[in-house]
Design an enzyme around this catalytic site. Sequence first.
Site, PDB file in Angstrom:
ATOM      1  N   GLY A   1      47.696  71.903  36.217  1.00  0.00           N
ATOM      2  CA  GLY A   1      46.299  71.605  36.506  1.00  0.00           C
ATOM      3  C   GLY A   1      46.069  71.424  37.997  1.00  0.00           C
TER       4      GLY A   1
ATOM      5  CD  GLU B   1      24.875  63.784  40.152  1.00  0.00           C
ATOM      6  OE1 GLU B   1      24.935  63.257  41.274  1.00  0.00           O
ATOM      7  OE2 GLU B   1      25.832  64.389  39.642  1.00  0.00           O
TER       8      GLU B   1
ATOM      9  CB  ALA C   1      36.543  63.424  41.856  1.00  0.00           C
TER      10      ALA C   1
END
Lengths: 440, 440
Positions: free
Chosen positions: B18, B178, B323
């Site tokens: 990944g 968003e 993140a």
Amino acid sequence: MAPLIAPIAKRKNIVIVGAGFGGLAAAQALAEAHADITVIDRRNFHLFQPLLYQVATAALSPADISAPIRSVLRRQANAHVMLDKVTGIDREKRVVLTEGRRAVPFDYLVLATGARHSYFGRDDWAPFAPGIKTLDDATRLRARILLAFERAELETDPAARRALLTFVVIGAGPTGVELAGSIAELARKSVTRDFRSIAPGDMTVVLIEAGPRILPSFRENLAQAAAQSLEEMGVTLRLAQPVTEVTAHTVTISGRVLPAATIIWAAGVKASAAGRWLGAETDRAGRVKVGPDFTTAGEPDIFVIGDTAACVDEGGKALPGVAPAAKQAGAWVGKLIAARLASTREPKPFRYRDKGAMATIGRKSAVVDLGRIRLTGGAGWLLWSAAHVWFLIGFRNRFSVATSWLWSYLTWERGARLITGQEIARARAPDIPIRQQDAA
Amino acid sequence: MAPLIAPIAKRKNIVIVGAGFGGLAAAQALAEAHADITVIDRRNFHLFQPLLYQVATAALSPADISAPIRSVLRRQANAHVMLDKVTGIDREKRVVLTEGRRAVPFDYLVLATGARHSYFGRDDWAPFAPGIKTLDDATRLRARILLAFERAELETDPAARRALLTFVVIGAGPTGVELAGSIAELARKSVTRDFRSIAPGDMTVVLIEAGPRILPSFRENLAQAAAQSLEEMGVTLRLAQPVTEVTAHTVTISGRVLPAATIIWAAGVKASAAGRWLGAETDRAGRVKVGPDFTTAGEPDIFVIGDTAACVDEGGKALPGVAPAAKQAGAWVGKLIAARLASTREPKPFRYRDKGAMATIGRKSAVVDLGRIRLTGGAGWLLWSAAHVWFLIGFRNRFSVATSWLWSYLTWERGARLITGQEIARARAPDIPIRQQDAA
């Protein structure tokens, strides 16, 4: 008693099918017309086709070379955009029929539906040797080219590795030449530094042409210069050698079988279905034979322009299948219709003004033939870039393309190197050089 | 006689699965390690997932928010990139198995395979209410949103038209907020001026949340400010109302059926298959339960990080699925492995440093919570933009995103408004509000 005011004429309906260079030029030439213009396209964007090969070779992004049709025509109040696919024309009822089951009435009709590839009767080659006419073609080809490198990086069998690093372009007109140059450059400069096991010398880019030389539409000495540039970049030219067979992972030329994972078709075009819709006479490439006023026999209000028409102008010159010819035809037809609507003087008979031709070979060289001005090499490249940025529709794209190119010129970086539309990297098994299904 | 030189230790193999934020951070933390690092990903690019909603709403292009993994790791000589899909792990033989029939040996293994959507047991809703986790998800959603406008433009039936202009977002975490803000903005400003028959007031954007308020991970007063901004932009909030049914063209909440052509899922995530590969204990969302050192019981050399792990750090804090948490975990694990390889001192136990959270609501407003600094409105937006441009990997993308945003800010232009991957505009028949197959 006579009416005090003259009856107001019903607004005429003008339908334009296809929002390529020809269709948009026609729509824009009708900006002042007292009429309702409907532009029908099966996509929502105008595409700058001459740069598609740069999307296929990861130099530009799809959005860089396209503009939403609605944005292009936003300020033109008499223009309407319809996203639909035309399926036929009813000449009796004067309507255009669409897949969305609409019947769009027209008083004037402009058909500017372009062309697709032609495999000269060998449509079975299409899945193995795709061409590039649409954005989806280009992003698929981009994935295919980039995946070939990814597989080669992990391949241990020398023959399979060689096949993966062999890229064959069939057809050496401008598109084929630009593709071959662009792949050679992508391979030798930007990609090889990203892969641990691929050296520039491992790559083979072959450009095959059935005719005796590349760029048949250019002057001999310019084509010669282009051929030399290509060879300096490492492209192998195979001229006067027609392809006799294409399979999922081979091309046969002159009886020799060349294994290659990536085979690209740039050899021929075939007009869209407009001829069939009209029941009109077409030439070998399916183009509707039109008079110098772009109409077919007996239909003074139906015009066929661009790549889907075969036209010889008033001066006896056959129109080539290039963007400027389509644009000029579209603008002329638009003006003609506008003049008829307003009952003003019609434009002078159409004459194609050949402004010259250009082809780029990688980032350092181009051949430019503008009649009196002929350039090769770096000077050619600069003029080519300026011209293409200038002609891109819409300032935003111009700006974006200019920065992309500048960036790529300065750094050899490729900004759009994404393998999309592929959920899974189909890594190949070592014993099968290239899997059959990869070509599908 | 003793050997003159000490035997050189065999280079260890470190496999990272990944190339998201966690995997890349781990690889980069191992830059100086005397080892062979193999980064396996099924895509050839790293994706800046927090901005995917901007691709889905046509504000950015796919290439703006992605960078080829090979480019990111180009200068790291000990790193190799493998494009392949992992299918399992053989813990006995210490190999990672792939779809390309490879067995990649590892001494250390880092699993950073992320998450997909979770429909909480209602996977049958997936085709009707797609989520966005990949670029292909985002471009498909973009096509869906833009096609809804195209169809509405041509629709004459008022009910069908209303359904086409209704956009429902399910889930009011940062992604849902968003998305809703961005769709409202796309609709009210950039799109409506391109369509002749759509006025801003014709649009409905509904944000549905099962919980009592939007942005549950933010402080109450910031969430309140965000809710107010959304409502000012015309987004309808439906809080504390769980969805009970989703079909191809309806959402049912509180027993009421809401017809909508575009339904988007932003409600839940489900970890990738890493837990299954390891046969490890997982939580309700499928995340591997790991200790504060990111290992599972009995496997000190296998680390699971990012969205696919459920981790509580040394300080007792549960790591959120964002993140920065994945990046910090990756960097820590990389340092730990490097220390073990070099037999130097291991890093201090991992502690997650919460640097705050941000969410943007359209182009004029954002909520930013950095602990001491809390901003809303325009100031929040500016900080949000600067932070996102900064964190985008690769200078080229930073530059491109910055110019795209600046352009879009100044002109309300949307640069990437292309419907791709759709050969044909499937125009709908007037009697069927939204065709079943459109949802497929």
